[in-house]
Scaffold this motif. Structure first.
Motif, PDB file in Angstrom:
ATOM      1  N   LYS A 164       0.954   5.629  -6.897  1.00 24.43           N
ATOM      2  CA  LYS A 164       1.822   6.801  -6.841  1.00 24.43           C
ATOM      3  C   LYS A 164       2.537   6.987  -8.180  1.00 24.43           C
ATOM      4  N   PRO A 165       3.006   8.198  -8.457  1.00 26.39           N
ATOM      5  CA  PRO A 165       3.704   8.450  -9.725  1.00 26.39           C
ATOM      6  C   PRO A 165       4.816   7.432  -9.977  1.00 26.39           C
ATOM      7  N   GLY A 166       4.825   6.854 -11.163  1.00 27.33           N
ATOM      8  CA  GLY A 166       5.842   5.891 -11.547  1.00 27.33           C
ATOM      9  C   GLY A 166       5.568   4.469 -11.096  1.00 27.33           C
ATOM     10  N   LYS A 167       4.456   4.238 -10.362  1.00 26.66           N
ATOM     11  CA  LYS A 167       4.175   2.918  -9.810  1.00 26.66           C
ATOM     12  C   LYS A 167       3.034   2.181 -10.528  1.00 26.66           C
ATOM     13  N   LEU A 168       2.427   2.788 -11.515  1.00 30.68           N
ATOM     14  CA  LEU A 168       1.254   2.193 -12.162  1.00 30.68           C
ATOM     15  C   LEU A 168       1.552   0.813 -12.733  1.00 30.68           C
ATOM     16  N   GLU A 169       2.609   0.705 -13.536  1.00 25.28           N
ATOM     17  CA  GLU A 169       2.904  -0.579 -14.180  1.00 25.28           C
ATOM     18  C   GLU A 169       3.236  -1.646 -13.141  1.00 25.28           C
ATOM     19  N   GLN A 170       3.979  -1.279 -12.138  1.00 22.50           N
ATOM     20  CA  GLN A 170       4.363  -2.249 -11.114  1.00 22.50           C
ATOM     21  C   GLN A 170       3.146  -2.779 -10.372  1.00 22.50           C
ATOM     22  N   VAL A 171       2.284  -1.887  -9.950  1.00 18.69           N
ATOM     23  CA  VAL A 171       1.093  -2.306  -9.221  1.00 18.69           C
ATOM     24  C   VAL A 171       0.185  -3.150 -10.116  1.00 18.69           C
ATOM     25  N   TYR A 172       0.044  -2.733 -11.352  1.00 19.03           N
ATOM     26  CA  TYR A 172      -0.804  -3.476 -12.282  1.00 19.03           C
ATOM     27  C   TYR A 172      -0.279  -4.895 -12.495  1.00 19.03           C
ATOM     28  N   GLU A 173       1.006  -5.036 -12.727  1.00 21.98           N
ATOM     29  CA  GLU A 173       1.590  -6.350 -12.994  1.00 21.98           C
ATOM     30  C   GLU A 173       1.454  -7.274 -11.782  1.00 21.98           C
ATOM     31  N   VAL A 174       1.584  -6.725 -10.593  1.00 24.90           N
ATOM     32  CA  VAL A 174       1.468  -7.531  -9.373  1.00 24.90           C
ATOM     33  C   VAL A 174       0.031  -7.994  -9.165  1.00 24.90           C
ATOM     34  N   LEU A 175      -0.940  -7.101  -9.378  1.00 25.83           N
ATOM     35  CA  LEU A 175      -2.334  -7.412  -9.037  1.00 25.83           C
ATOM     36  C   LEU A 175      -3.067  -8.230 -10.099  1.00 25.83           C
TER      37      LEU A 175
ATOM     38  N   PHE B 214       0.824  -1.210   0.000  1.00 18.71           N
ATOM     39  CA  PHE B 214       0.000   0.000   0.000  1.00 18.71           C
ATOM     40  C   PHE B 214       0.861   1.265   0.000  1.00 18.71           C
ATOM     41  N   SER B 215       2.147   1.118   0.248  1.00 18.22           N
ATOM     42  CA  SER B 215       3.038   2.280   0.156  1.00 18.22           C
ATOM     43  C   SER B 215       3.183   2.755  -1.283  1.00 18.22           C
ATOM     44  N   ASP B 216       2.788   1.901  -2.245  1.00 11.86           N
ATOM     45  CA  ASP B 216       2.831   2.277  -3.654  1.00 11.86           C
ATOM     46  C   ASP B 216       1.524   2.937  -4.119  1.00 11.86           C
ATOM     47  N   ILE B 217       0.562   3.067  -3.204  1.00 13.11           N
ATOM     48  CA  ILE B 217      -0.767   3.564  -3.561  1.00 13.11           C
ATOM     49  C   ILE B 217      -0.973   4.970  -3.011  1.00 13.11           C
ATOM     50  N   GLN B 218      -1.433   5.859  -3.881  1.00 17.73           N
ATOM     51  CA  GLN B 218      -1.735   7.234  -3.482  1.00 17.73           C
ATOM     52  C   GLN B 218      -3.151   7.360  -2.949  1.00 17.73           C
ATOM     53  N   PHE B 219      -4.102   6.627  -3.596  1.00 13.73           N
ATOM     54  CA  PHE B 219      -5.513   6.666  -3.169  1.00 13.73           C
ATOM     55  C   PHE B 219      -6.136   5.313  -3.419  1.00 13.73           C
ATOM     56  N   GLU B 220      -7.016   4.900  -2.502  1.00 13.44           N
ATOM     57  CA  GLU B 220      -7.710   3.618  -2.651  1.00 13.44           C
ATOM     58  C   GLU B 220      -9.175   3.758  -2.294  1.00 13.44           C
ATOM     59  N   MET B 221     -10.025   3.123  -3.082  1.00 10.82           N
ATOM     60  CA  MET B 221     -11.440   2.971  -2.753  1.00 10.82           C
ATOM     61  C   MET B 221     -11.715   1.473  -2.771  1.00 10.82           C
ATOM     62  N   LEU B 222     -11.555   0.866  -1.587  1.00 16.06           N
ATOM     63  CA  LEU B 222     -11.689  -0.579  -1.436  1.00 16.06           C
ATOM     64  C   LEU B 222     -12.657  -0.869  -0.294  1.00 16.06           C
ATOM     65  N   ASP B 223     -12.845  -2.149  -0.024  1.00 13.91           N
ATOM     66  CA  ASP B 223     -13.688  -2.575   1.098  1.00 13.91           C
ATOM     67  C   ASP B 223     -15.123  -2.110   0.937  1.00 13.91           C
ATOM     68  N   TYR B 224     -15.585  -2.044  -0.290  1.00 16.72           N
ATOM     69  CA  TYR B 224     -16.956  -1.621  -0.563  1.00 16.72           C
ATOM     70  C   TYR B 224     -17.549  -2.582  -1.579  1.00 16.72           C
ATOM     71  N   GLY B 225     -17.611  -3.858  -1.202  1.00 11.79           N
ATOM     72  CA  GLY B 225     -18.128  -4.863  -2.106  1.00 11.79           C
ATOM     73  C   GLY B 225     -17.081  -5.362  -3.084  1.00 11.79           C
ATOM     74  N   PRO B 226     -17.507  -5.743  -4.284  1.00 13.72           N
ATOM     75  CA  PRO B 226     -16.604  -6.413  -5.220  1.00 13.72           C
ATOM     76  C   PRO B 226     -15.846  -5.492  -6.152  1.00 13.72           C
ATOM     77  N   GLN B 227     -16.001  -4.171  -5.997  1.00 10.36           N
ATOM     78  CA  GLN B 227     -15.343  -3.257  -6.916  1.00 10.36           C
ATOM     79  C   GLN B 227     -14.300  -2.434  -6.188  1.00 10.36           C
ATOM     80  N   GLY B 228     -13.202  -2.105  -6.881  1.00 14.19           N
ATOM     81  CA  GLY B 228     -12.155  -1.295  -6.279  1.00 14.19           C
ATOM     82  C   GLY B 228     -11.588  -0.288  -7.249  1.00 14.19           C
ATOM     83  N   LEU B 229     -11.151   0.842  -6.706  1.00 19.01           N
ATOM     84  CA  LEU B 229     -10.525   1.900  -7.491  1.00 19.01           C
ATOM     85  C   LEU B 229      -9.190   2.240  -6.842  1.00 19.01           C
ATOM     86  N   LEU B 230      -8.125   2.312  -7.643  1.00 22.17           N
ATOM     87  CA  LEU B 230      -6.789   2.577  -7.122  1.00 22.17           C
ATOM     88  C   LEU B 230      -6.081   3.653  -7.942  1.00 22.17           C
ATOM     89  N   VAL B 231      -5.371   4.529  -7.232  1.00 20.18           N
ATOM     90  CA  VAL B 231      -4.471   5.489  -7.865  1.00 20.18           C
ATOM     91  C   VAL B 231      -3.060   5.193  -7.369  1.00 20.18           C
TER      92      VAL B 231
END
Length: 450
Positions: free
Chosen positions: A283-294, A264-281
């Motif tokens: 941090k700058p430069g971390k998009l590809e890394q987070v995407y590949e992991v998840l 979560f240190s790679d995440i700037q904003f999260e909208m989670l824990d609200y059912g089956p949908q999630g929204l993530l922002v």
């Protein structure tokens, strides 16, 4: 009384006569939503009033809501005719990705900046064309749009008990007074059940079945009050919902905190824990890394970059949607840092999941009788509402032809409908005369509207 009997005799001959075009005027319209009423909830519960309504009017096999299958986004689709990516109410919660601030469902209802995105709800459009409208608890009804609010409204209090059957009757009575005493043309009425019960106990529980019985009693009470007020032949009634309900699967849960190489240190904003949908922002430069992991983190988790999100959802093409969008397979909710979701039932899943489908019933002078129609989409309801109110719609994504088959044929009513509503009018006249001529539904001023 003899005058009444003479009038009754005259009315009984109207079924074979030509439509009374000189009596034609705009009918009133009541849109009712029972939150979380799954399309098949009437199949394991005795629902005599919903069944009678279907025999007297129209029933759809089911309707398909838009994605994301949440309360506020779908209700706004119902009253705007826009897909969620086009009206911008993308979540039940207002949020700010820069500050990290989030507001709960109730508080979000009063945030006009969340609702007022250029898409006007039908009550504003109707008012601009000379009609009078009301909203009782309906999502979006507490906001201001381009400086305008609905004419008459009732807003629930914080921590409201949506399951109070006594209050339900009081709210129905209030709406009927709005129609009769305030002469409103359109009202949107919202009930928070059986959604709350489905969440707490699960969609297959006895508690949910009991709540469906309560819903059915409310439908019976509503139709009786329409009769009491002498409005059977002048009020079109639509009963629908936003989404269905799915049983939550507790085994092999999706918990992002447990995903290897995700932080979560790679995440700037999260909208989670609200059912089956999630929204993530990320941090700058971390998009590809987070995407590949998840994207391979869990067999039941779907992770997309915003621009690659499936187009069929009509969801991601809005500035409020974050760079990463997540959703779980039916039954699988998304947990973030800690497990905070304990519901036994949930919604928000893929709108093609049958357990997300919901109901549609309609009865009134504009509708055929005893007709079951093929499925259509929630986005199509708005065009139907505008047609019934005889107003020019705002730009929308729906298809007016999707609901055309349920309407009475030609400019007037079908012969069967004329006969039926003449009989209803006779019953109303007799009842109103026997009760009290100065109560709602009085013989005075009665007209049969075609």
């Amino acid at each position: 009384m003899f005058a009444l009997l003479g009038l009754v005799a005259t009315l009984l001959t109207l079924g074979a006569a030509a439509p009374l075009q000189e009596a034609k005027s705009r009918n009133k319209l009541l849109l009712v939503s029972f939150d979380g009423f799954r399309w098949n909830y009437d199949q394991d519960v005795d629902t005599p009033n919903l069944d009678t309504m279907a025999r007297d009017g129209v029933k759809a096999k089911y309707i398909t809501p838009p994605f994301v299958t949440q309360t506020s986004p779908i209700h706004f689709t119902l009253v705007t005719g826009r897909y969620i990516e086009n009206h911008g109410v993308i979540h039940n919660m207002w949020f700010n990705t820069t500050t990290g601030q989030k507001l709960a469902y109730y508080t979000t209802q009063g945030r006009s900046d969340w609702w007022d995105n250029g898409s006007l709800p039908i009550w504003i459009t109707a008012q601009r064309q000379g009609l009078k409208t009301g909203s009782l608890f309906f999502p979006g009804g507490n906001a201001t749009y381009q400086g305008e609010q609905v004419n008459v409204k009732k807003v629930e209090k914080l921590l409201h008990n949506y399951g109070n059957e006594t209050e339900w009757k009081g709210n129905i009575d209030m709406v009927m007074k709005w129609f009769s005493e305030d002469d409103l043309d359109f009202v949107a009425l919202y009930f928070g059940e059986p959604d709350s019960t489905g969440h707490k106990y699960g969609p297959e529980s006895q508690q949910r079945k009991d709540m469906v019985s309560q819903v059915d009693r409310a439908v019976g009470y509503l139709r009786q009050r329409i009769l009491d007020y002498g409005m059977t032949s002048t009020l079109n009634l639509i009963i629908t919902s936003d989404h269905g309900m799915e049983t939550v699967i507790k085994e092999n849960e999706i918990v992002l905190r447990n995903v290897a190489n995700f932080s979560f240190s790679d995440i700037q904003f999260e909208m989670l824990d609200y059912g089956p949908q999630g929204l993530l922002v990320p941090k700058p430069g971390k998009l590809e890394q987070v995407y590949e992991v998840l994207k391979t983190a869990h067999s039941k988790l779907h992770v997309y970059k915003k621009e690659e999100f499936p187009k069929r959802f009509h969801y991601a093409n809005h500035t409020r949607v974050t760079p990463l969008v997540l959703y779980g397979d039916p039954g699988y909710v998304i947990n973030g840092r800690l497990k905070v979701q304990f519901n036994k039932g949930e919604h928000g899943f893929d709108n093609e999941d049958m357990n997300m489908k919901t109901i549609f019933r309609a009865v009134g002078p504009a509708f055929e009788r005893g007709l079951e129609v093929e499925p259509f989409e929630s986005v199509d309801v708005y065009a139907l509402l505008c047609k019934l109110l005889e107003i020019v719609p705002e730009p929308h994504d729906g298809n007016v032809n999707a609901t055309q088959a349920m309407l009475a044929k030609s400019a007037g009513l079908s012969l069967e409908n004329i006969q039926y509503y003449n009989n209803q009018l006779v019953n109303e006249l007799i009842q109103s005369e026997l009760i009290n001529s100065n109560k709602p539904g009085s013989v005075v001023g009665f007209q049969f509207h075609i």
